[in-house]
Design a protein around this motif. Sequence first.
Motif, mmCIF file in Angstrom:
data_model
loop_
_atom_site.group_PDB
_atom_site.id
_atom_site.type_symbol
_atom_site.label_atom_id
_atom_site.label_comp_id
_atom_site.label_asym_id
_atom_site.label_seq_id
_atom_site.Cartn_x
_atom_site.Cartn_y
_atom_site.Cartn_z
ATOM 1 N N ARG A 64 0.698 -1.205 0.056
ATOM 2 C CA ARG A 64 0.034 0.060 -0.037
ATOM 3 C C ARG A 64 0.982 1.301 -0.207
ATOM 4 O O ARG A 64 0.306 2.248 -0.474
ATOM 5 C CB ARG A 64 -0.901 -0.049 1.188
ATOM 6 N N ALA A 65 2.047 1.188 0.304
ATOM 7 C CA ALA A 65 2.951 2.414 0.307
ATOM 8 C C ALA A 65 3.682 2.418 -1.001
ATOM 9 O O ALA A 65 4.079 3.542 -1.268
ATOM 10 C CB ALA A 65 4.028 2.250 1.294
ATOM 11 N N LEU A 114 -5.884 2.525 -0.274
ATOM 12 C CA LEU A 114 -5.128 1.542 0.434
ATOM 13 C C LEU A 114 -4.366 1.810 1.769
ATOM 14 O O LEU A 114 -3.439 1.198 2.274
ATOM 15 C CB LEU A 114 -3.912 0.953 -0.475
ATOM 16 N N HIS A 115 -4.792 2.974 2.228
ATOM 17 C CA HIS A 115 -4.269 3.924 3.392
ATOM 18 C C HIS A 115 -2.716 3.896 3.251
ATOM 19 O O HIS A 115 -1.971 3.444 4.303
ATOM 20 C CB HIS A 115 -4.427 2.969 4.599
ATOM 21 N N GLY A 116 -2.399 4.322 2.182
ATOM 22 C CA GLY A 116 -0.741 4.365 2.129
ATOM 23 C C GLY A 116 -0.470 5.878 1.688
ATOM 24 O O GLY A 116 0.452 6.230 1.176
ATOM 25 N N GLU A 117 -1.076 6.890 2.287
ATOM 26 C CA GLU A 117 -0.559 8.149 2.358
ATOM 27 C C GLU A 117 0.637 8.355 3.194
ATOM 28 O O GLU A 117 0.948 7.835 4.228
ATOM 29 C CB GLU A 117 -1.730 9.077 2.836
ATOM 30 N N SER A 118 1.370 9.126 2.722
ATOM 31 C CA SER A 118 2.898 9.443 3.135
ATOM 32 C C SER A 118 3.333 10.827 2.811
ATOM 33 O O SER A 118 2.882 11.333 1.796
ATOM 34 C CB SER A 118 3.761 8.309 2.966
ATOM 35 N N ALA A 169 -4.008 5.993 -2.883
ATOM 36 C CA ALA A 169 -3.409 5.857 -1.628
ATOM 37 C C ALA A 169 -4.405 6.101 -0.383
ATOM 38 O O ALA A 169 -4.148 5.272 0.630
ATOM 39 C CB ALA A 169 -2.512 7.347 -1.219
#
Length: 270
Positions: free
Chosen positions: A19-20, A70-74, A67
């Motif tokens: 997800r990242a 998939l809960h891949g915010e960064s 993002a």
Amino acid sequence: MRPPIRRPLRRPPGGLPLRAVAPNAVTALALCSGLSGIRFAISAQWELAVVMVLIAGVLDGLDGRVARLLHGESRFGAELDSLSDAISFGVSPALILYLWSLHALPRFGWMAALVLAVFCALRLARFNANIDADDQPHKSAGFLTGVPAPAGAALALLPLFLWFVTEAPILRDPRLVAPWAVAVALLMVSSLATFSTGSLKLRPNIRFEAIAIVVAVGAAAVSAPWQTAAAAGIAYLLALPFSVASYARVKRLRAAAALPPSSSSLPPSA
């Protein structure tokens, strides 16, 4: 003395989750698409150059959704997205316009191209600087500040859309294209309240009509892509006064709600 015992290296537990990686991969594809637009412009393949910028716009709209899904915010993804936007929607359209038209005015044409590219970068820098700010009246009301970078790139390329349809020589005149590019650049760094697609909500009773409109627009984009792109750009320009008026109405309602009740509305004292 006994030699030191060498232990095999072990991978750190967990590893990098998918997800990242997925959202950043979509952003990287958008960057590649924007850079490919420059390559096709150098070869005078104008339609492919514009298509690459439009594909970058589609991918730019997908990476944030991927993002969040998939809960891949960064923070890394946000910085990469800004870098991709600056190149795909600032540098690439500016060079396409310069190679297509503005090179006929070497001094002022290059200045117009620089303004478009730099102002797009300034807009993104302002967005990053305010991303954690508490006081964002436009965002809290569901609006954007200024024309977003993908829409700005499409507006900057509007003369190309029309030229693909009509092949009118006046549309390629740098005396027309240069001020147009500067005007679009000013819209991107302006403080105008513009509509946000994420804040637009449809009423339940017009859901079927909305689907029909989407299907009609999709069919038009397949059968007449440049006419549809030009119509969309013109429609966006016509919507700007309505977005400003809509935000002004929201601002007035907020100001009225923040006012203390007048003394005449208070019950009389005994």
